[in-house]
Structure formats: structure tokens, C-alpha cells
Design an enzyme around this catalytic site. Sequence first.
Site, PDB file in Angstrom:
ATOM      1  N   PHE A  76       0.866  -1.172   0.000  1.00 60.29           N
ATOM      2  CA  PHE A  76       0.000   0.000   0.000  1.00 60.29           C
ATOM      3  C   PHE A  76       0.905   1.225   0.000  1.00 60.29           C
ATOM      4  O   PHE A  76       1.588   1.524   0.981  1.00 60.29           O
ATOM      5  CB  PHE A  76      -0.933   0.055   1.202  1.00 60.29           C
ATOM      6  CG  PHE A  76      -1.863   1.236   1.130  1.00 60.29           C
ATOM      7  CD1 PHE A  76      -3.026   1.165   0.389  1.00 60.29           C
ATOM      8  CD2 PHE A  76      -1.555   2.424   1.770  1.00 60.29           C
ATOM      9  CE1 PHE A  76      -3.880   2.269   0.279  1.00 60.29           C
ATOM     10  CE2 PHE A  76      -2.388   3.529   1.675  1.00 60.29           C
ATOM     11  CZ  PHE A  76      -3.557   3.449   0.928  1.00 60.29           C
ATOM     12  N   ASP A  80       9.744   2.909   1.476  1.00 65.43           N
ATOM     13  CA  ASP A  80       8.551   3.660   1.844  1.00 65.43           C
ATOM     14  C   ASP A  80       8.380   3.536   3.359  1.00 65.43           C
ATOM     15  O   ASP A  80       7.849   2.547   3.865  1.00 65.43           O
ATOM     16  CB  ASP A  80       7.326   3.099   1.110  1.00 65.43           C
ATOM     17  CG  ASP A  80       6.040   3.847   1.461  1.00 65.43           C
ATOM     18  OD1 ASP A  80       6.028   4.563   2.481  1.00 65.43           O
ATOM     19  OD2 ASP A  80       5.045   3.687   0.735  1.00 65.43           O
ATOM     20  N   LYS A 139       3.218  11.340   6.799  1.00 69.50           N
ATOM     21  CA  LYS A 139       2.456  11.158   8.034  1.00 69.50           C
ATOM     22  C   LYS A 139       3.064  11.876   9.235  1.00 69.50           C
ATOM     23  O   LYS A 139       2.836  13.054   9.425  1.00 69.50           O
ATOM     24  CB  LYS A 139       2.238   9.669   8.306  1.00 69.50           C
ATOM     25  CG  LYS A 139       1.360   8.998   7.245  1.00 69.50           C
ATOM     26  CD  LYS A 139       0.869   7.659   7.679  1.00 69.50           C
ATOM     27  CE  LYS A 139       0.062   6.958   6.584  1.00 69.50           C
ATOM     28  NZ  LYS A 139      -1.190   7.626   6.241  1.00 69.50           N
TER      29      LYS A 139
END
Length: 401
Positions: A141, A226, A255
Site C-alpha cells: 500500500f 517507503d 504522516k
Amino acid sequence: MSATETAIASAEAHSAHNYHPLPVVVASAEGAWMTDVEGRRYLDLLAGYSALNFGHGNRRLIDAAKAQLERVTLTSRAFHHDRFADFCTELAALCGMEMVLPMNTGAEAVETAVKTARKWGYRVKGVPDGMAKIIVASDNFHGRTTTIISFSTDPEARADYGPYTPGFEIVPYGDLTALREAMTENTVAVLIEPIQGEAGVLVPPAGYLPGVRELTRERNVLFIADEIQSGLGRTGKTFALEHEGVVPDMYVLGKALGGGVVPVSAVVSSAEILGVFRPGEHGSTFGGNPLACAVALEVIAMLRTGEYQERAAELGDHLHRELGLLAGGGAVETVRGRGLWAGVDIAPALGTGREISERLMKERVLVKDTHGSTIRIAPPLVISKEDLDWGLDRLRTVLSA
């Protein structure tokens, strides 16, 4: 109707149904706790999918944002501003890298990493134009743009959005043999989550990440990590790759970099790699804006103390010990994770992940499900041990009901 019911009904009537949130309407929050419109308090064990690593309303971050709001919030990249150089310098140093390309959201940062890898492949590696390939892992994801979902294996993320962007090869996560066989002379990068968050907090087999690093170095291929969810303290280290002594060619961050205050993301790499860009070839109006830089600089300063990494490691050990006692007892099938991050597979006979999340909500604990039977636990790193234990007690109550 209650205030909660009214707010939810209005949202359902006037917003696209692209999410299925739990039926709670948050009005305020502090630390690891949130309060809804009815005045009920809930323990947050999700932390905005790790965007809120430093808790809700963290005073250092709020003060940094307020101070910057009084000065200047946006210049666009048409002009320099006085927070930009410090942000790039400090973030590069935190990552042990040389250059930063700031964006806003995690998906934008992943898109930037893809563009960087392709441009590097053509200009530095010498791959023929239009032939660059990037290898990714199944069950990944990385975001929801059309390019990113083109290499997703999740039908919910991918279905009905074709035609899909070519140039990606998908191999099983954790399988070095498959990765080696997929590499060709046109491979420019391997894009991997060190821990797959959305897939259920999947930790790869020991030795896999060092193996990826060795393979990519041998084949002159970029290793893109990532660390949007796994990075910036969540696992007990600044980056999840540190647990296996691995340094990638490129970090993709987001984030927690914005502290849950503003969206901030970035690609961080070497001067050789990020040096492939020339003016006008890539950018973002809000990327690296003064407000974002001010908040991110405070995040970086907090991480430099090591306090939050140490806290995540210590409380994470406690979390996994307690969750481990539940595994194999009939209610919980498997527990995975690292640091203050866990995926808990619930026995199907007990209910779906959604149903367990709703039962926990009634006990004033907020988590979120993924992939049917799994719930994710990722509290703010500032949570107290007492509050964490209180939340775990509520989980035991729900699982024994």
C-alpha cells in the site's frame, strides 16, 4: 437524533462514501485521548495511521505552528523562504542523506520517488527511454493515485480505475528469489515497505531487507524505502530499516513528519539521485511551505533526542508481550509487528475486524480493521503505560465476551 447521529447523517448525505469510519464523531483530542461531541472520551490506539506519533495537540508542535502562522504560511516555490533551507538540511541529516524534495501527502511523495527513479534510470543508468521498470511487492500500500494503484494487488484499491500505468513488476513480499529473477537491465528501482502496514503490519522474514539491499547494490538498482507509516519512531528506531542495519538509496516519508498538524511529505536521497531534476521538471505549490517546514523542523528536533524511539521500543516490548499472551488462546490467531505497532488477527468465529473494532469503540477504545479479520494497534508514542494497559484490558474484555 443525538449530536453524533446528526453529524453522521449530514456527512453521509453530503460526502462521498469512500470511507467507512467508525460511528464516533470526535470534537477534541489531547495526547492519546479523544473526546466526541457527546463528551465521551476514547483512547486512540490508531494515531491517524502513525501521523500522530507525537500525540494529539502536542504543545511543541502547536506552538511551532502558531508562531509560524503569525509570520508567513505560503510563498510557493517561486520564492525562497527562511524555513526551507533549515528543513531540508535537518531532514537530510536525520536520514543520513544529502538532499530533500518536499511534497505534501504520502502518495505525492511516492509519485515523486517513482519519477525520480525513472529519471535517474534514463539519465544516469542509461536505460532506453520508456523502458524503465520498478519492482514492487504484492499486498503493498503506497497510496491511491492512478499510477500507484496500478501496481496494487488489492481489488478494492484497484478495481474500476483502469487503464493502468505500465512499468511495474510485482513480486511476493519477502521472497528474495522472486526479486532476483524479476530484475533485468531495465530495472531502475525496488520500492518496498520495510513493514507492510495496510496489509496487516506484516514484518518480512529476517534477512530479507539486507538481501534487498545487496541485490539492488549488485545490479545498480535503487532501493526505495517507503517509511511513511513505519518511519519516524514508530518501530522503536527512527526508521524501520535500522532494525536490520540497512540504509536505502531513498527514503519516502510522510504522516508523522507533519506531526498530525499539517500534511508534510518528502523524498530524501543523495545529491546524485535527486540531482537529476532541473527547474520546472517537478514541483508542488504547497510542497515545502513555511508552515509545513516549521512543524516538521520541530518533529525532527524531537526525534533527535531519541526519547520517542526509546519509548516506542520499551512500550512496544510490553505491548507485544501482552498481545502474545492472547495468541493461540482461541480468540487471537496471530500477532505481528514491531515497536508500538501491531497487527492482531482475530479468530473468525469471534467476529470480523470491523465488528471487534465496533465492540472496542463501545468500551471507549479506538482501533481500525484491515483485510477482514485483522485489527491494527498503533497508539501515539506519548501514551502512558497505564493508558496502554487500560486499552489492553478493554481488548481482553471484548475478546472474552
